[in-house]
Design an enzyme around this catalytic site. Structure first.
Site, PDB file in Angstrom:
ATOM      1  N   ARG A  45      -8.570   0.175 -34.612  1.00  0.00           N
ATOM      2  CA  ARG A  45      -9.439   0.658 -35.398  1.00  0.00           C
ATOM      3  C   ARG A  45      -9.885   2.111 -35.224  1.00  0.00           C
ATOM      4  NH1 ARG A  45     -14.979  -1.576 -33.767  1.00  0.00           N
ATOM      5  NH2 ARG A  45     -14.733   0.146 -32.463  1.00  0.00           N
ATOM      6  N   ARG A  86      -7.021  12.504 -28.092  1.00  0.00           N
ATOM      7  CA  ARG A  86      -6.859  11.380 -27.533  1.00  0.00           C
ATOM      8  C   ARG A  86      -6.183  10.304 -28.057  1.00  0.00           C
ATOM      9  NH1 ARG A  86     -13.010  10.369 -26.679  1.00  0.00           N
ATOM     10  NH2 ARG A  86     -13.120   8.797 -28.091  1.00  0.00           N
ATOM     11  N   PHE A 127     -22.304 -15.724 -26.180  1.00  0.00           N
ATOM     12  CA  PHE A 127     -22.122 -14.316 -25.511  1.00  0.00           C
ATOM     13  C   PHE A 127     -20.624 -13.801 -25.872  1.00  0.00           C
ATOM     14  CE2 PHE A 127     -20.418 -11.795 -21.861  1.00  0.00           C
ATOM     15  CZ  PHE A 127     -20.905 -10.712 -22.127  1.00  0.00           C
ATOM     16  N   TYR A 165      -2.961  -0.702 -19.172  1.00  0.00           N
ATOM     17  CA  TYR A 165      -4.069   0.170 -19.407  1.00  0.00           C
ATOM     18  C   TYR A 165      -5.204  -0.676 -19.975  1.00  0.00           C
ATOM     19  CZ  TYR A 165      -7.313   3.582 -21.575  1.00  0.00           C
ATOM     20  OH  TYR A 165      -8.355   3.947 -22.083  1.00  0.00           O
TER      21      TYR A 165
END
Length: 385
Positions: free
Chosen positions: A220, A230, A290, A173
């Site tokens: 978290r 969910r 980034f 997932y």
């Protein structure tokens, strides 16, 4: 509240002000775009709303990368918003997820009243502007984004009607929703010719970059996800400690709750060294920052949530001033290595004889510390010329 906590810490407050003014300079390339392109103006304004942290690092990229990655993020954020809307019937949701990548070529397409938050509903309701901006991208970027969108949508659709049970399910997932992003970004870096083209072939490391961020967010966001009906915590782990995952919110400080939390944190920490190995291969300063800043924020967040019962009662975040300090001090691989070393040491210091899952945590943080210590020693012995 996070900003107020930084007021009593002068170095963090100074970092906040410094970061604010440095953004104005670093984002000049984006401001130029917004003056002439109303579609991109919407995209960057929406980016600010849906993710301030990612918006900051995307805007500091060279213009070509900044535009393509802004759209990459928004397109996948829109896809994710469809998945997260628990009011959307499963049959409609699956159809949208499987076909969403095609919508980026349908001029004028938009989607009303879908998304679990107002900002995400607004993104989808004005998605025709994203499509218009996407149409101006180079075909090489369009293909990478479309391929990632198709794979992610297909993977999300597989999990609409089934639980994340095994650890293999959990990893799969997280690959679908974040690992694919890491791999797609590597392909964008290579296509831009601003990075070594070999970076696109580091798929295992790029996948770990995504998994590290995603698993940190999943840990978290326990409270928020439970409230939204969910959950992404794998049943194979939480069922070792409780028969009902939501029970941790009622009894947050128990040893079983802490054991489950620390178990998942340990699973996330297992990706940390892969992330450092990926970052070591980047050459472009802007691309490096980034990629590095979110990873630094992730390990700082893991340090904050480690053995912390507040995870079960609220959304635990690092202070904004502390985050600003981390961002300003993330300029090189050595900087990141030192931050990882510091966070691993801080987590090790939290471990007591009674800390649940402490042996596993200790092994992981000591491995990170050893890796980082070696890198620091190598940097200190390298010749200056």
């Amino acid at each position: 509240m996070s900003v107020l906590k930084s007021i009593v810490k002068p170095s963090e407050l100074a970092a906040l002000f410094k970061l604010k003014f440095s953004k104005q300079h670093n984002h000049a390339n984006v401001l130029e775009i917004l003056e002439h392109d109303t579609n991109m103006k919407f995209c960057f304004k929406t980016l600010d709303k849906v993710s301030r942290s990612f918006a900051a690092v995307i805007k500091q990229l060279p213009q070509e990368l900044s535009i393509s990655i802004c759209l990459f993020y928004l397109i996948l954020r829109a896809l994710d918003s469809i998945e997260d809307d628990m009011e959307l019937p499963n049959d409609k949701k699956i159809k949208l997820l499987l076909n969403f990548h095609k919508k980026n070529y349908e001029n004028g397409w938009k989607l009303e009243n879908v998304g679990d938050k107002a900002v995400y509903r607004d993104l989808l309701a004005n998605y025709d502007l994203v499509i218009a901006a996407f149409s101006t991208l180079s075909p090489k970027y369009q293909k990478i984004i479309t391929d990632a969108c198709e794979k992610m949508g297909s993977g999300m659709a597989d999990f609409v009607a089934r639980e994340i049970v095994s650890l293999a399910d959990y990893n799969l997932y997280c690959h679908h929703v974040a690992g694919i992003v890491g791999i797609g970004l590597s392909q964008i870096f290579a296509a831009s010719e601003m990075e070594n083209p070999e970076i696109q072939f580091q798929e295992e490391l790029a996948n770990s970059m995504g998994l590290f961020l995603q698993k940190t967010n999943i840990v978290r966001d326990y409270k928020e996800d439970i409230e939204e009906n969910r959950s992404f915590w794998p049943k194979a782990i939480w069922s070792l400690y409780t028969s009902k995952l939501e029970s941790f919110a009622t009894f947050p400080g128990t040893a079983t709750a802490m054991a489950c939390l620390n178990h998942l944190i340990n699973d996330a920490l297992a990706h940390a060294i892969d992330c450092l190995d990926y970052l070591k291969q980047l050459k472009n300063e802007h691309v490096f920052k980034f990629c590095a800043i979110p990873q630094v924020m992730a390990i700082a967040t893991l340090c904050e949530v480690y053995n912390n019962p507040q995870v079960f009662t609220k959304n635990v975040k690092i202070r904004k001033g502390y985050a600003a300090k981390l961002m300003l001090n993330t300029n090189s691989v050595l900087d990141v290595v030192k931050i990882y070393h510091h966070m691993a040491h801080a987590m090790e210091a939290m471990i007591t004889q009674n800390t649940p899952k402490s042996i596993e945590t200790l092994v992981l943080v000591q491995e990170i510390k050893k890796y980082c210590a070696t890198e620091i020693a190598l940097a200190n012995t390298e010749p200056a010329f």
